[in-house]
Design a protein around this motif. Sequence first.
Motif, PDB file in Angstrom:
ATOM      1  N   VAL A 135     -87.335 -61.373-119.188  1.00  0.00           N
ATOM      2  CA  VAL A 135     -87.131 -60.290-120.133  1.00  0.00           C
ATOM      3  C   VAL A 135     -85.637 -59.965-120.243  1.00  0.00           C
ATOM      4  N   PRO A 136     -85.169 -59.500-121.404  1.00  0.00           N
ATOM      5  CA  PRO A 136     -83.783 -59.030-121.504  1.00  0.00           C
ATOM      6  C   PRO A 136     -83.526 -57.984-120.429  1.00  0.00           C
ATOM      7  N   GLN A 137     -82.384 -58.111-119.753  1.00  0.00           N
ATOM      8  CA  GLN A 137     -82.178 -57.256-118.585  1.00  0.00           C
ATOM      9  C   GLN A 137     -80.707 -57.091-118.266  1.00  0.00           C
ATOM     10  N   MET A 138     -80.447 -56.113-117.416  1.00  0.00           N
ATOM     11  CA  MET A 138     -79.114 -55.910-116.860  1.00  0.00           C
ATOM     12  C   MET A 138     -79.230 -55.868-115.342  1.00  0.00           C
ATOM     13  N   ARG A 139     -78.197 -56.351-114.689  1.00  0.00           N
ATOM     14  CA  ARG A 139     -78.108 -56.268-113.236  1.00  0.00           C
ATOM     15  C   ARG A 139     -77.231 -55.069-112.887  1.00  0.00           C
ATOM     16  N   ILE A 140     -77.785 -54.159-112.123  1.00  0.00           N
ATOM     17  CA  ILE A 140     -77.052 -52.968-111.697  1.00  0.00           C
ATOM     18  C   ILE A 140     -76.924 -53.019-110.180  1.00  0.00           C
ATOM     19  N   HIS A 141     -75.690 -52.976-109.688  1.00  0.00           N
ATOM     20  CA  HIS A 141     -75.450 -52.998-108.255  1.00  0.00           C
ATOM     21  C   HIS A 141     -75.090 -51.609-107.759  1.00  0.00           C
ATOM     22  N   ALA A 142     -75.616 -51.281-106.589  1.00  0.00           N
ATOM     23  CA  ALA A 142     -75.227 -50.060-105.881  1.00  0.00           C
ATOM     24  C   ALA A 142     -74.461 -50.456-104.625  1.00  0.00           C
ATOM     25  N   MET A 143     -73.418 -49.694-104.301  1.00  0.00           N
ATOM     26  CA  MET A 143     -72.659 -49.919-103.073  1.00  0.00           C
ATOM     27  C   MET A 143     -72.734 -48.663-102.223  1.00  0.00           C
ATOM     28  N   TYR A 144     -72.958 -48.866-100.925  1.00  0.00           N
ATOM     29  CA  TYR A 144     -73.099 -47.750-100.005  1.00  0.00           C
ATOM     30  C   TYR A 144     -71.890 -47.685 -99.082  1.00  0.00           C
ATOM     31  N   ASN A 145     -71.198 -46.537 -99.074  1.00  0.00           N
ATOM     32  CA  ASN A 145     -70.060 -46.308 -98.178  1.00  0.00           C
ATOM     33  C   ASN A 145     -69.046 -47.456 -98.231  1.00  0.00           C
ATOM     34  N   ASN A 146     -68.771 -47.917 -99.452  1.00  0.00           N
ATOM     35  CA  ASN A 146     -67.785 -48.991 -99.689  1.00  0.00           C
ATOM     36  C   ASN A 146     -68.112 -50.267 -98.924  1.00  0.00           C
ATOM     37  N   GLY A 147     -69.383 -50.431 -98.564  1.00  0.00           N
ATOM     38  CA  GLY A 147     -69.755 -51.604 -97.791  1.00  0.00           C
ATOM     39  C   GLY A 147     -70.947 -52.321 -98.363  1.00  0.00           C
ATOM     40  N   GLY A 148     -72.144 -51.787 -98.052  1.00  0.00           N
ATOM     41  CA  GLY A 148     -73.368 -52.478 -98.419  1.00  0.00           C
ATOM     42  C   GLY A 148     -73.603 -52.529 -99.913  1.00  0.00           C
ATOM     43  N   ILE A 149     -74.183 -53.615-100.385  1.00  0.00           N
ATOM     44  CA  ILE A 149     -74.484 -53.810-101.801  1.00  0.00           C
ATOM     45  C   ILE A 149     -75.986 -53.978-101.973  1.00  0.00           C
ATOM     46  N   ARG A 150     -76.555 -53.258-102.936  1.00  0.00           N
ATOM     47  CA  ARG A 150     -77.958 -53.402-103.304  1.00  0.00           C
ATOM     48  C   ARG A 150     -78.037 -53.888-104.752  1.00  0.00           C
ATOM     49  N   THR A 155     -79.968 -54.608-108.119  1.00  0.00           N
ATOM     50  CA  THR A 155     -81.200 -54.165-108.765  1.00  0.00           C
ATOM     51  C   THR A 155     -81.257 -54.755-110.170  1.00  0.00           C
ATOM     52  N   THR A 156     -82.450 -54.748-110.742  1.00  0.00           N
ATOM     53  CA  THR A 156     -82.664 -55.272-112.087  1.00  0.00           C
ATOM     54  C   THR A 156     -83.363 -54.228-112.934  1.00  0.00           C
TER      55      THR A 156
END
Length: 604
Positions: free
Chosen positions: A377-392, A394-395
């Motif tokens: 499906v048409p989509q965007m990838r959205i990334h979250a970063m936690y405390n300038n370190g961890g990356i999550r 998401t779609t």
Amino acid sequence: MLCLFINSQKKIFLIFLNLSFFYLSSQIYVESNSYIYSNNSFIYTKQNLNLDGNIFLRNQSQLLQGTTGTGSNVGLGSVSIFQEGTVNNYQYNYWCSPVGIPSLSSGNKNFGISRLFQPTGLISSSNSIITNNLDGISNPLTISQYWIYTFTTSNTYSQWNYIGSNNLILPGFGFTMKGTSGTDSLIVDINDGIQNNSGSNQRYDFRGVPNDGTITLPVTSGNFTLIGNPYPSSIDLNSFLLDPLNSSLINGQVYFWEQVPVNSHYLNAYSGGYGIYTPGAGYTPAAFWNFDSSGNYETNLNTSGAFYERRFSPVGQGFMVKGTANGNLTMKNSYRVYRREGAITNSEFARESNSEYFESIPNLAGIDYTQVKKGFVPQMRIHAMYNNGGIRPTTLGFDSNTTDGFDYGFDGVSSSRESAEFYYILNDSDKEFIINVTNFDINKRIPVGFRCQAQTNFKIKVVDVLYGFDSSQKVYIHDKETNIYYDIKDHMFEVTLPAGDNKTRFEITFNTTNDILSSPQEEHSILQVFQDTTLELLKIINPEKKEIISFELYDATGKLVISNKYLDFNSEISISTSNLSTGLYIVKIKTIDGLITNDKIIIN
């Protein structure tokens, strides 16, 4: 060279060399001291195999069988098929064996690592060495039995089941195995040019009676089970996940283990996580965490998993599923396809052509893949970063046939509950979704949650748009508490939140109160536009039967692709979109009494 004899019972004797592809409507029999050799192609038989001799599948050759019901392969001979791991002696691959122990009794058999051999030639291999030491070695191939585990119907780290070198792995169940250290530069097949081990990609020769037919795998509600592709051919994960036999038992997604290279066997040095595949949205990479000595998530790292093509699961691939009810999952031959491994074919082991549709793919379900569109499906990838370190990663995807609640095969929930998370909130669900596929509307408000065990700095940004989503479309996070809209398409949104689970303050939007791109609400109550993906029709709902004097459809570049004058007065008007590519389009409609509407729709 070809030597082939078929008797009245349609059984094959003696030798078959340099096979391109071969179909047989009945049984295949390979006589003792004889073999079948297939190079870069596939063998198909409608019925079972009787192996006194061997079948060698080389250079991505595969075996397809058309039997229904339980498998009935038999014999003391073997099918031999290569597969390469992707890790060193400190890391795990998740495997699922395509073969079992040869036997004079028919049916699928258990597997053990003694069925893994070191290739020494095109058709020759030597026994691997099974060691109690922690480290595996590439040459001579030495496999550490210390790391051989299965995982069945559990939600607790402590429930990994130690297998070691025992032949206790049931057909269809996955197992963990660490790789090897060192190199083995021998290239036994000049056609594929792959070394036995170039440093962290150990080649294994799986030898045994091939799995075939229906395989049942018990699952229980709320628990994970490690399973995988049980056949010496690829399988279509969409067929597996969307089969009603399975959709009533699992949550519509498959979890793939990914990891960061490490040089330690201590659990608290491991770094990894689970990427998620759904048939609607494709693959969302893993968020990487390290773990404490009990296997609990500890710290999210400043990296994430890679993007892999996952639809066609290759030979030997293991993966997790999560049960939603108690019952038996089904693997069956109709999921099997002949698909060479690699990103170009949407099939990668723990690692698209430009055509919009697949090329012809040999398969056992009778699917005409030339009529199946590639991509998701048409989509965007959205990334979250936690405390300038961890990356999550998401779609967020869009399909007109989905809802704001959970849609099986589209939405994907996290495999575990980490100490911090950015997630999507779906109607009537308390789960944390990292894949959300919903219907697109320019005025839609998509609620998102921020959860953390301690004060945490979150950064959110759109990092990519895929499969036809409009790259020019603005995307915002709306802070409802301050009524401020933050552009996350071109800029990074940043917020520091106290410990807690905030489910009501933030939402993703596509316009601000000062940036309305579509018609006023009262106009939408008069004319509504949506895309029927199944019928490939754009539909205009016109309850007042207004006279439409102009209909125009523009693609994302502003090009006019459809223009109609003076449509009829029906309450529902349909316009074919079957010849249009996947993407975001703008619909402009004018009525004779001066009403003008502008809408954005996703055509998929």
